[in-house]
Design an enzyme around this catalytic site. Structure first.
Site, mmCIF file in Angstrom:
data_model
loop_
_atom_site.group_PDB
_atom_site.id
_atom_site.type_symbol
_atom_site.label_atom_id
_atom_site.label_comp_id
_atom_site.label_asym_id
_atom_site.label_seq_id
_atom_site.Cartn_x
_atom_site.Cartn_y
_atom_site.Cartn_z
ATOM 1 N N SER A 9 53.589 63.161 -14.937
ATOM 2 C CA SER A 9 52.727 62.598 -15.808
ATOM 3 C C SER A 9 52.843 60.909 -15.963
ATOM 4 O O SER A 9 53.865 60.512 -15.776
ATOM 5 C CB SER A 9 53.344 63.125 -17.283
ATOM 6 O OG SER A 9 52.962 62.649 -18.325
ATOM 7 N N HIS A 10 51.744 60.466 -16.556
ATOM 8 C CA HIS A 10 51.861 59.054 -16.916
ATOM 9 C C HIS A 10 52.747 58.731 -18.045
ATOM 10 O O HIS A 10 53.096 57.641 -18.087
ATOM 11 C CB HIS A 10 50.430 58.615 -17.412
ATOM 12 C CG HIS A 10 49.364 58.633 -16.183
ATOM 13 N ND1 HIS A 10 48.823 59.944 -15.539
ATOM 14 C CD2 HIS A 10 48.939 57.517 -15.555
ATOM 15 C CE1 HIS A 10 48.151 59.384 -14.863
ATOM 16 N NE2 HIS A 10 48.174 58.306 -14.358
#
Length: 135
Positions: A9-10
């Site tokens: 995930s960012h």
């Protein structure tokens, strides 16, 4: 040993929250769930090296299913595959499943002893219940 799961995930906070939610489905059971999210300085982003390290950490020899949030997370995961030994790479499956719904389904079946392909299939079905309810 069971199939491992990696969340890319960012956002570290987003990934940690999704993993916490998924772990609630595993009372008393252990499963290798690794996170590769955000940058070292706390900013948003993904890092292929961190993804490859998370895959290696999650791999027990039974395979790893990788779930990602947005486009460049997919690119980082694809690049991470190139950084792995051939033997490990062959056991990894990148999933197009929705991150949260797919993660919950994946960890439940992985903790139950399902194989890599079954875990990935369950992750891919992640949106089906919501889609059926909203029709």
């Amino acid at each position: 040993m069971s199939v491992g799961v990696v969340v890319v995930s960012h956002s570290r906070a987003l990934a940690d929250a999704a993993v916490e939610l998924a772990r609630q489905m595993l009372p008393g059971r252990e499963l290798a769930i690794e996170v590769a999210a955000g940058m070292d300085d706390g900013s948003l982003g993904t890092d292929a090296v961190a993804v490859s390290e998370a895959i290696t950490a999650a791999d027990s020899g039974e395979g790893v299913v990788v779930l990602m949030d947005l486009g460049s997370a997919v690119l980082s995961a694809e690049t991470a595959l190139e950084l792995l030994d051939d033997e490990v790479r062959e056991r990894v499956l990148l999933s197009a499943a929705p991150l949260v719904e797919g993660l919950v389904g994946a960890v439940v079946v992985a903790a139950g002893g399902a194989g890599r392909d079954q875990v990935a299939a369950e992750a891919a079905r992640g949106l089906a219940p919501k889609e059926a309810q909203l029709r």
